[in-house]
Design a protein around this motif. Structure first.
Motif: not given
Length: 131
Positions: A90-97, A100
């Protein structure tokens, strides 16, 4: 609460280091390498990371408690890292550019964690028989 957490961290130092390394590796931008061309290399990496994490967690927990592990405890030792894996996705999907979230990564992590539980259980059973 703080005392219990400190006690747990002191009794599971390798697990804590592996957790921090997994979080770091999951959120930084990976360099381009030749192994990236190997099919499913990232899934194998996930299997290895979570298998190692849960195996070490199992062994440190067993060493600390010196008792056989109940089904409930084994389930907790499995669910904790898998839940962490879900949070990372979830952090990869929503908190990083640069990263994913991926359901297949979560599945590979869950399978790796299961293998860690199986190998940890087999080893501790063998060690109990020798003692």
């Amino acid at each position: 609460m703080t005392h219990e957490l400190t006690k747990w961290i002191k009794s599971h130092p390798i697990t804590v280091i592996l957790i921090l390394v997994i979080w770091y590796l999951s959120l930084f931008t990976p360099p381009k390498i030749e192994l990236a061309n190997v099919r499913f290399i990232d899934k194998w990496a996930h299997l290895l990371m979570y298998g190692s994490l849960v195996f070490v967690l199992w062994m440190e927990d067993w060493r600390t408690r010196k008792a056989s592990t109940s089904v409930t405890r084994a389930l907790a030792l499995y669910i904790g890292p898998v839940a962490m894996s879900g949070l990372i996705e979830l952090a990869q999907a929503y908190c990083t550019t640069n990263r994913s979230g991926d359901w297949l990564d979560l599945a590979a992590n869950a399978i790796g964690a299961l293998s860690g539980i199986v190998f940890g259980g087999m080893l501790t059973r063998k060690m109990r028989k020798k003692a």
